[in-house]
Design an enzyme around this catalytic site. Structure first.
Site, PDB file in Angstrom:
ATOM      1  N   GLU A  89       1.137  -0.360  -4.810  1.00 20.20           N
ATOM      2  CA  GLU A  89       0.302   0.395  -5.337  1.00 20.20           C
ATOM      3  C   GLU A  89       1.226   1.847  -5.260  1.00 20.20           C
ATOM      4  O   GLU A  89       1.473   2.098  -4.492  1.00 20.20           O
ATOM      5  CB  GLU A  89      -0.341   0.220  -4.328  1.00 20.20           C
TER       6      GLU A  89
ATOM      7  N   ASP B  96       1.004  -1.741  -0.259  1.00 14.97           N
ATOM      8  CA  ASP B  96       0.325   0.214   0.168  1.00 14.97           C
ATOM      9  C   ASP B  96       0.391   1.622   0.318  1.00 14.97           C
ATOM     10  O   ASP B  96       2.086   1.454   1.097  1.00 14.97           O
ATOM     11  CB  ASP B  96      -0.952  -0.117   1.261  1.00 14.97           C
TER      12      ASP B  96
HETATM   13  C1  GLC Z   1      -3.730   3.201  -0.531  1.00 16.61           C
HETATM   14  C2  GLC Z   1      -5.808   2.799  -0.844  1.00 16.61           C
HETATM   15  C3  GLC Z   1      -6.693   3.220   0.116  1.00 16.61           C
HETATM   16  C4  GLC Z   1      -6.144   3.636   1.307  1.00 16.61           C
HETATM   17  C5  GLC Z   1      -5.125   5.147   0.934  1.00 16.61           C
HETATM   18  C6  GLC Z   1      -4.926   5.101   3.206  1.00 16.61           C
HETATM   19  O1  GLC Z   1      -3.931   4.076  -1.517  1.00 16.61           O
HETATM   20  O2  GLC Z   1      -5.809   2.068  -2.039  1.00 16.61           O
HETATM   21  O3  GLC Z   1      -7.410   2.842  -0.167  1.00 16.61           O
HETATM   22  O4  GLC Z   1      -7.205   4.816   1.433  1.00 16.61           O
HETATM   23  O5  GLC Z   1      -3.935   3.570   0.439  1.00 16.61           O
HETATM   24  O6  GLC Z   1      -3.905   3.234   3.189  1.00 16.61           O
END
Ligand code: GLC
Ligand code: CA
Length: 544
Positions: A242, A200
């Protein structure tokens, strides 16, 4: 040479809370999910990516964790989790989970200890400042919802840093103790049967946040350390980032193939939606021309929609407006000034041709596809829910109460299933689509099977082919002397064009989806005839 499993797999992302409620308390759980494993295996899914299921106050859908070594009691127990991973394996599927270590919830005992006592060993696990930094109003990920990145903590008598909500305190990656703890967290879940992690907020995780770094040097070097750790514990392990990267940032994250294994292709995703909006392949071609090649054992993750807004922040301002106009024209459909909080089917006007086209692009462009639960049946969104909740409604299994998601009273559900209108569960549900061989669900199951039978798309070398038609995207993927072609018509009119397939004079191509042999023209070209929004997958080989 053995190929890496993740380079040619089909991933499916789901949230345990909203997938299937096994015990009837209104919240999805591991028992409910385990009972749906046959469904996922039947869809031809290879790997399930679970969104956060850890104990959490749920102020950011579980991305605000208070215990990294447990399952939120509402979702089940560690025993249920292990039983689930074992049964997934028996069904031929792997499991990946979210690794959310950029921040913890401020309710986490680590943060509680850190704020209460400046001498606590946990103090240094977070990022503090006695004064409010001058740039505190910049760099928040949720503009319009969260206006500062530094929040005063009365107990700590200091400001703490947070990229996301103020209840998500940023961990300090420069602390050896934090890095050691991340090793423990990943080691723990690998031991319990997962094969990898979606990291993440990766760019934010590794940034040093202005802290003294004691010779740590390049923040990306940490990825090598993490990769080495997970791969030592489990040879198959895979890190999926991500990271909404600019093309020039890509090499820093993949290194020589010794850092992350995969990354979501946000760059192409945004240009793909621009291309769909314009009905012109140009933006997709341009986006690939800008991306550097990946090291051989790395891969992109192709996706259409996620659990977040469709982030269009990398497009030019006028391009962003074009996509807004096409797919999210009303202010209530937009979020953070850069995104659209709608599901795929409604964005595409529930036009089956365009939904298939989008999926076909995701499946044939270079990368490992990641499906989002509910998109396989064309689920809609609920714009009456706040922010990103609009695209997180429960899975629609049947036309019965709560869409078959839960037998609890409707009032007990944390998020209501979509009940009314074109996308309500009486219209859109798994059961009805199972009965209909032409349904989107059955179509997707078939194309996923074909996709797995065509490893050229996942593993081959991809090249784009000039067709002279701006609305056409044509590409070929070569693998071990076999070539697969994919042609897509992004436009609303029928097109005919000649595709150079480099076949011998007496050669032919096979239509992979229609299971048909196609003759070539005398000059060795294949004459393609594509209906509006049509697509075709072809293969030329040594004789099938
Ligand atoms: C990432 C997740 C999102 C979340 C953020 C904070 O972007 O996809 O849903 O709010 O991280 O953890
Ligand atoms: Ca439950």
């Amino acid at each position: 040479m053995a190929e890496h499993w993740y380079k040619n797999a089909v991933l499916y992302c789901l949230d345990v809370k909203t997938f299937a409620d096994g015990n009837g308390d209104g919240i999805g759980d591991f028992t409910g999910l385990a009972a749906r494993l046959d469904y996922l295996a039947g869809l031809n899914v290879d790997c399930i990516w679970l969104q956060p299921f850890f104990p959490s106050p749920m102020r950011d859908n579980g991305y605000d964790i208070v215990d990294y070594y447990n399952v939120d009691p509402r979702l089940g127990t560690l025993g249920d989790f292990v039983e689930f991973t074992r049964r997934a394996k028996e069904n031929g599927m792997r499991v990946m989970i979210d690794l959310v270590v950029n921040h913890t919830s401020i309710d986490h005992p680590w943060f509680q200890a850190a704020r209460q006592d400046p001498a606590s060993p946990y103090r240094d696990w977070y990022v503090w400042s006695e004064d409010k930094p001058a740039d505190a109003h910049e760099g928040t990920v949720f503009p319009g919802k969260q206006d500062t990145t530094w929040t005063w903590d009365r107990e700590a008598k200091a400001y703490y840093f947070h990229r996301f909500y103020d209840h998500q305190a940023e961990l300090n990656i420069t602390s050896p103790a934090v890095r050691r703890e991340i090793q423990k967290v990943t080691g723990f879940w690998l031991q319990l049967g997962v094969t990898g992690f979606r990291i993440d907020a990766l760019p934010f995780l590794i940034e040093h946040k202005g802290l003294p770094t004691e010779g740590m040097g390049d923040p990306h070097a940490y990825l090598r350390e993490l990769r080495h750790h997970v791969q030592t514990l489990c040879g198959d392990a895979c890190l999926m980032a991500e990271a909404n990267l600019l093309p020039e940032e890509v090499p820093d994250y993949f290194g020589d193939g010794d850092k992350i294994h995969m990354s979501f292709n946000f760059w192409v995703n945004q240009h793909l939606f621009l291309a769909l909006a314009r009905r012109d392949a140009g933006p997709i071609l341009r986006s690939y021309a800008q991306l550097p090649a990946l090291p051989p054992w790395c891969q992109w993750n192709n996706f259409l929609r996620s659990h977040d807004e469709l982030d269009l922040g990398r497009l030019q301002k006028d391009e962003l407006q074009e996509v807004f106009a096409a797919f999210g024209p009303e202010p209530g459909m937009q979020l953070y000034g850069r995104g659209i909080r709608r599901r795929l089917a409604p964005m595409l006007g529930n036009d089956r041709r365009r939904i298939e086209l989008a999926h076909s692009l995701m499946l044939t462009l270079p990368g490992t596809p990641v499906l989002r639960y509910g998109d396989e049946i064309g689920m809609g969104d609920d714009l009456s829910l706040p922010d990103r909740e609009s695209v997180r409604t429960p899975m629609q299994w049947t036309d019965g109460a709560n869409g078959g998601f839960s037998r609890a009273d409707a009032g007990q559900l944390s998020l209501p299933p979509i009940a009314e209108g074109e996308y309500g569960y009486r219209q859109v549900n798994v059961e009805a689509q199972r009965r209909d061989s032409d349904s989107l669900l059955n179509w997707l199951e078939r194309v996923l099977r074909r996709r797995k039978e065509t490893p050229e798309f996942g593993l081959g070398e991809c090249r784009f082919i000039e067709t002279g038609r701006p609305e056409v995207l044509a590409h070929r993927c070569d693998l071990d002397g076999v070539t697969a072609f994919a042609v897509h018509n992004l436009g609303p009119r029928r097109v005919r064009f000649d595709l150079p397939v480099d076949a011998p004079a007496d050669g032919c191509v096979h239509d992979i989806l229609a299971r048909r042999r196609e003759e070539l023209q005398k000059d060795g070209h294949y004459r393609v005839d594509l209906e509006p929004y049509g697509y075709r997958w072809l293969r030329r080989d040594a004789g099938e």
